[in-house]
Scaffold this motif. Structure first.
Motif, PDB file in Angstrom:
ATOM      1  N   PRO A  32      48.975  34.088  32.966  1.00  0.00           N
ATOM      2  CA  PRO A  32      49.961  33.292  32.209  1.00  0.00           C
ATOM      3  C   PRO A  32      49.720  33.428  30.708  1.00  0.00           C
ATOM      4  O   PRO A  32      49.110  32.562  30.074  1.00  0.00           O
ATOM      5  N   ASP A  33      50.211  34.520  30.132  1.00  0.00           N
ATOM      6  CA  ASP A  33      49.899  34.857  28.748  1.00  0.00           C
ATOM      7  C   ASP A  33      51.064  34.609  27.796  1.00  0.00           C
ATOM      8  O   ASP A  33      51.083  35.150  26.683  1.00  0.00           O
ATOM      9  N   GLY A  34      52.049  33.818  28.206  1.00  0.00           N
ATOM     10  CA  GLY A  34      53.204  33.580  27.347  1.00  0.00           C
ATOM     11  C   GLY A  34      52.840  32.964  26.018  1.00  0.00           C
ATOM     12  O   GLY A  34      53.278  33.430  24.952  1.00  0.00           O
ATOM     13  N   SER A  35      52.033  31.904  26.036  1.00  0.00           N
ATOM     14  CA  SER A  35      51.639  31.236  24.786  1.00  0.00           C
ATOM     15  C   SER A  35      50.800  32.150  23.909  1.00  0.00           C
ATOM     16  O   SER A  35      50.945  32.147  22.676  1.00  0.00           O
ATOM     17  N   LEU A  36      49.936  32.951  24.536  1.00  0.00           N
ATOM     18  CA  LEU A  36      49.096  33.870  23.778  1.00  0.00           C
ATOM     19  C   LEU A  36      49.944  34.908  23.054  1.00  0.00           C
ATOM     20  O   LEU A  36      49.767  35.146  21.848  1.00  0.00           O
ATOM     21  N   ARG A  37      50.864  35.513  23.760  1.00  0.00           N
ATOM     22  CA  ARG A  37      51.683  36.553  23.139  1.00  0.00           C
ATOM     23  C   ARG A  37      52.608  35.976  22.069  1.00  0.00           C
ATOM     24  O   ARG A  37      52.860  36.608  21.038  1.00  0.00           O
ATOM     25  N   GLN A  38      53.082  34.768  22.305  1.00  0.00           N
ATOM     26  CA  GLN A  38      53.908  34.120  21.287  1.00  0.00           C
ATOM     27  C   GLN A  38      53.102  33.859  20.021  1.00  0.00           C
ATOM     28  O   GLN A  38      53.590  34.079  18.904  1.00  0.00           O
ATOM     29  N   GLY A  39      51.857  33.405  20.190  1.00  0.00           N
ATOM     30  CA  GLY A  39      50.999  33.178  19.033  1.00  0.00           C
ATOM     31  C   GLY A  39      50.688  34.459  18.292  1.00  0.00           C
ATOM     32  O   GLY A  39      50.643  34.483  17.053  1.00  0.00           O
ATOM     33  N   LEU A  40      50.483  35.551  19.028  1.00  0.00           N
ATOM     34  CA  LEU A  40      50.215  36.841  18.391  1.00  0.00           C
ATOM     35  C   LEU A  40      51.433  37.335  17.613  1.00  0.00           C
ATOM     36  O   LEU A  40      51.299  37.897  16.518  1.00  0.00           O
ATOM     37  N   CYS A  41      52.618  37.120  18.160  1.00  0.00           N
ATOM     38  CA  CYS A  41      53.842  37.521  17.464  1.00  0.00           C
ATOM     39  C   CYS A  41      54.041  36.701  16.193  1.00  0.00           C
ATOM     40  O   CYS A  41      54.430  37.243  15.142  1.00  0.00           O
ATOM     41  N   LEU A  42      53.761  35.406  16.262  1.00  0.00           N
ATOM     42  CA  LEU A  42      53.891  34.566  15.078  1.00  0.00           C
ATOM     43  C   LEU A  42      52.877  34.963  14.013  1.00  0.00           C
ATOM     44  O   LEU A  42      53.173  34.913  12.809  1.00  0.00           O
ATOM     45  N   ALA A  43      51.659  35.327  14.444  1.00  0.00           N
ATOM     46  CA  ALA A  43      50.637  35.752  13.489  1.00  0.00           C
ATOM     47  C   ALA A  43      51.027  37.051  12.805  1.00  0.00           C
ATOM     48  O   ALA A  43      50.703  37.269  11.627  1.00  0.00           O
ATOM     49  N   ARG A  44      51.747  37.912  13.518  1.00  0.00           N
ATOM     50  CA  ARG A  44      52.184  39.175  12.920  1.00  0.00           C
ATOM     51  C   ARG A  44      53.282  38.919  11.899  1.00  0.00           C
ATOM     52  O   ARG A  44      53.376  39.624  10.879  1.00  0.00           O
ATOM     53  N   GLY A  45      54.117  37.919  12.153  1.00  0.00           N
ATOM     54  CA  GLY A  45      55.169  37.581  11.197  1.00  0.00           C
ATOM     55  C   GLY A  45      56.184  38.693  11.039  1.00  0.00           C
ATOM     56  O   GLY A  45      56.673  39.269  12.009  1.00  0.00           O
ATOM     57  N   ARG A  46      56.480  39.029   9.779  1.00  0.00           N
ATOM     58  CA  ARG A  46      57.457  40.073   9.491  1.00  0.00           C
ATOM     59  C   ARG A  46      56.788  41.398   9.159  1.00  0.00           C
ATOM     60  O   ARG A  46      57.386  42.262   8.519  1.00  0.00           O
ATOM     61  N   GLY A  47      55.545  41.533   9.583  1.00  0.00           N
ATOM     62  CA  GLY A  47      54.841  42.787   9.327  1.00  0.00           C
ATOM     63  C   GLY A  47      55.376  43.923  10.181  1.00  0.00           C
ATOM     64  O   GLY A  47      56.322  43.783  10.949  1.00  0.00           O
ATOM     65  N   ARG A  48      54.735  45.067  10.076  1.00  0.00           N
ATOM     66  CA  ARG A  48      55.174  46.251  10.820  1.00  0.00           C
ATOM     67  C   ARG A  48      55.042  45.998  12.321  1.00  0.00           C
ATOM     68  O   ARG A  48      54.095  45.364  12.782  1.00  0.00           O
ATOM     69  N   ASP A  49      56.010  46.524  13.048  1.00  0.00           N
ATOM     70  CA  ASP A  49      56.043  46.334  14.491  1.00  0.00           C
ATOM     71  C   ASP A  49      56.195  47.685  15.192  1.00  0.00           C
ATOM     72  O   ASP A  49      56.974  47.833  16.125  1.00  0.00           O
ATOM     73  N   ASP A  50      55.439  48.678  14.687  1.00  0.00           N
ATOM     74  CA  ASP A  50      55.514  50.007  15.300  1.00  0.00           C
ATOM     75  C   ASP A  50      55.088  49.947  16.759  1.00  0.00           C
ATOM     76  O   ASP A  50      55.647  50.653  17.605  1.00  0.00           O
ATOM     77  N   TYR A  51      54.067  49.130  17.026  1.00  0.00           N
ATOM     78  CA  TYR A  51      53.564  48.984  18.390  1.00  0.00           C
ATOM     79  C   TYR A  51      53.620  47.502  18.743  1.00  0.00           C
ATOM     80  O   TYR A  51      52.840  46.698  18.225  1.00  0.00           O
ATOM     81  N   PRO A  52      54.547  47.093  19.598  1.00  0.00           N
ATOM     82  CA  PRO A  52      54.739  45.677  19.910  1.00  0.00           C
ATOM     83  C   PRO A  52      53.478  45.024  20.478  1.00  0.00           C
ATOM     84  O   PRO A  52      52.600  45.688  21.047  1.00  0.00           O
ATOM     85  N   VAL A  53      53.421  43.721  20.312  1.00  0.00           N
ATOM     86  CA  VAL A  53      52.285  42.956  20.823  1.00  0.00           C
ATOM     87  C   VAL A  53      52.140  43.141  22.331  1.00  0.00           C
ATOM     88  O   VAL A  53      51.023  43.268  22.849  1.00  0.00           O
ATOM     89  N   SER A  54      53.260  43.177  23.040  1.00  0.00           N
ATOM     90  CA  SER A  54      53.204  43.318  24.500  1.00  0.00           C
ATOM     91  C   SER A  54      52.534  44.614  24.920  1.00  0.00           C
ATOM     92  O   SER A  54      51.805  44.649  25.912  1.00  0.00           O
ATOM     93  N   VAL A  55      52.766  45.688  24.144  1.00  0.00           N
ATOM     94  CA  VAL A  55      52.147  46.978  24.470  1.00  0.00           C
ATOM     95  C   VAL A  55      50.646  46.937  24.200  1.00  0.00           C
ATOM     96  O   VAL A  55      49.828  47.355  25.031  1.00  0.00           O
TER      97      VAL A  55
END
Length: 460
Positions: A32-55
């Motif tokens: 159950p990693d939904g909250s973890l991945r959401q937090g990682l996406c928020l931490a990345r913000g508007r930075g580069r997204d060449d390789y998504p957090v999910s990958v």
């Protein structure tokens, strides 16, 4: 005649050396990693997204799942395996990250906020399993193991210290014989991993990473709190530990929690082999040794003969341990029978209050066969440690810095529970791998729970 080969619920021997895509998919969906991945996406913000957090997260989880020694090896398999690319949601080979991307991702994953989210996923998985497996957590055992690691540069150490992450340090453990002489010395540089493990199912229910100098007895209270929060109330019945946990504070903690301790005692009495029971005088023939075993003396014989008192049982309402004359209990004649028992048909009875000394008089005395049988369950921790270190690479020793190390340990603990969930969801019966066909009620309950969690996550 067809002989059924019934595997246990968590059939660790049935794990595939090279997991199938179906196993990988079930393991990934069990976390159950939904909250973890959401937090990682928020931490990345508007930075580069060449390789998504999910990958990146998927590669971090697949590396121990596929038993790769490094992220380079895992990425190499992803590049040559189109099925793994589809599993990670990769459309082209150019979308596959590089090893330096994984190193930076581990740095981010090792932030205390994300470590807390991973621990939340771990706790949720334990709670999910304990809700459908009725005996999960009844018998627990604890221990600590050495994990090797490397320090980063001075700048990294200062930044990680500000975040409250312990730095790797030198550790040393001495093994003593019965006479107290050192027979073996183990030294390492890194951390300690403290675990509480279910004895029957060999499943971790609580964990913590500390500096090597932190004693096992110091970590029992926080580990126990985590385990109690993950398990139904009153589920834990006993806790087994080695001599490192032989501490008055530990026994008091377990006594207040209603948990029976199974802890070997340290040899602290150097000059006296036994003592009189509190409140008894020199006329009494009852004594106890350092481990809390009660004995009586036949004072009529010359020389005097010492016999071990017969243990009758624990009386919870009275908070006492009940002992009886061994001669009357076992049916043999003793020269001191008249002096000790008098006209009592049942014989001499001694009730020892556990409150006199919780370390000496636990609810399950150390000299009983029950204690010996239950204490053997402590070896379950060693088997779990071996899987974490050898199968899934927790003792890699090549990661630099506390953030990367803590992130790696958190991922390995999630993989441990994900595989346990997958084993429990597999069919029971004649199975040699995870491809069983008959699902039991526990497997159905886990499937329904995971489907509910995924539906809620998608709906949110």
């Amino acid at each position: 005649m067809k002989v059924m080969d019934i595997q246990p619920l968590f059939a660790w021997a049935a794990l595939e050396d090279s997991p199938s895509l179906g196993t990988l998919r079930r393991c990934l969906e069990a976390i159950p990693d939904g909250s973890l991945r959401q937090g990682l996406c928020l931490a990345r913000g508007r930075g580069r997204d060449d390789y998504p957090v999910s990958v990146l997260w998927g590669v971090a989880v697949l590396t121990p799942l596929l038993r790769h020694a490094s992220y380079d090896a895992c990425l190499a398999e992803v590049r040559r395996n189109p099925a793994l690319q589809r599993l990670l949601g990769l459309e082209t080979e150019d979308d596959i990250p590089h090893h330096w991307n994984l190193s930076r991702f581990l740095d981010v994953l090792g932030h205390p906020a994300h470590l807390s989210a991973m621990r939340g996923s771990f706790d949720a998985m334990v709670s999910r399993l304990s809700s459908v497996v009725g005996d999960l957590g009844h018998r627990l055992a604890g221990d600590a193991t050495a994990l090797c690691a490397r320090r980063g540069d001075t700048k990294r150490q200062k930044a990680e210290t500000k975040l409250g992450l312990p730095q790797p340090a030198g550790g040393r453990k001495e093994y003593l014989d019965d006479e107290g002489k050192v027979t073996k010395v183990v030294e390492w540089f890194g951390y300690k991993l403290h675990l509480l493990v279910d004895v029957r199912h060999e499943l971790a229910v609580a964990y913590s990473v500390t500096e090597p100098a932190v004693g096992d007895n110091q970590m029992i209270e926080p580990l126990l709190k985590q385990a109690q929060a993950n398990l139904p109330e009153g589920r834990i019945e006993s806790l087994a530990y080695d001599k490192a946990a032989d501490d008055a504070a530990v026994f008091s903690l377990l006594h207040s929690a209603g948990i029976k301790p199974l802890i070997q005692n340290r040899a602290l009495w150097k000059s006296e082999p036994e003592r009189m029971l509190p409140g008894h005088t020199g006329r009494s023939n009852l004594v106890y040794d350092e481990s809390g075993t009660l004995h009586c003396y036949d004072k009529v014989s010359t020389p005097m003969v010492r016999h071990r008192m017969a243990y009758i049982g624990h009386e919870p309402k009275r908070g006492t341990l009940k002992y009886r004359c061994p001669a009357r209990h076992e049916g043999w004649s003793c020269p001191s029978d008249a002096q000790c028992n008098g006209e009592r048909r049942y014989g001499l009875v001694a009730r020892i209050k556990s409150d006199l000394d919780l370390r000496r008089f636990p609810p399950i005395p150390r000299m009983t066969k029950q204690f010996e049988r239950l204490y053997k369950g402590r070896t379950a921790v060693e088997r779990v440690n071996a899987r974490l270190k050898l199968y899934w690479g927790a003792d890699d020793g090549n990661l630099v810095g506390a953030r990367r190390f803590d992130a790696m340990v958190g991922v390995v603990m999630l993989v441990h529970l994900a595989l346990a969930t997958t084993l429990a969801r597999s069919g029971r019966g004649m199975i040699k791998t995870l491809g069983g066909t008959r699902l039991g009620p526990i497997a159905h309950a886990l499937n329904e729970a995971i489907e509910r969690e995924r539906s809620c996550a998608q709906g949110g």
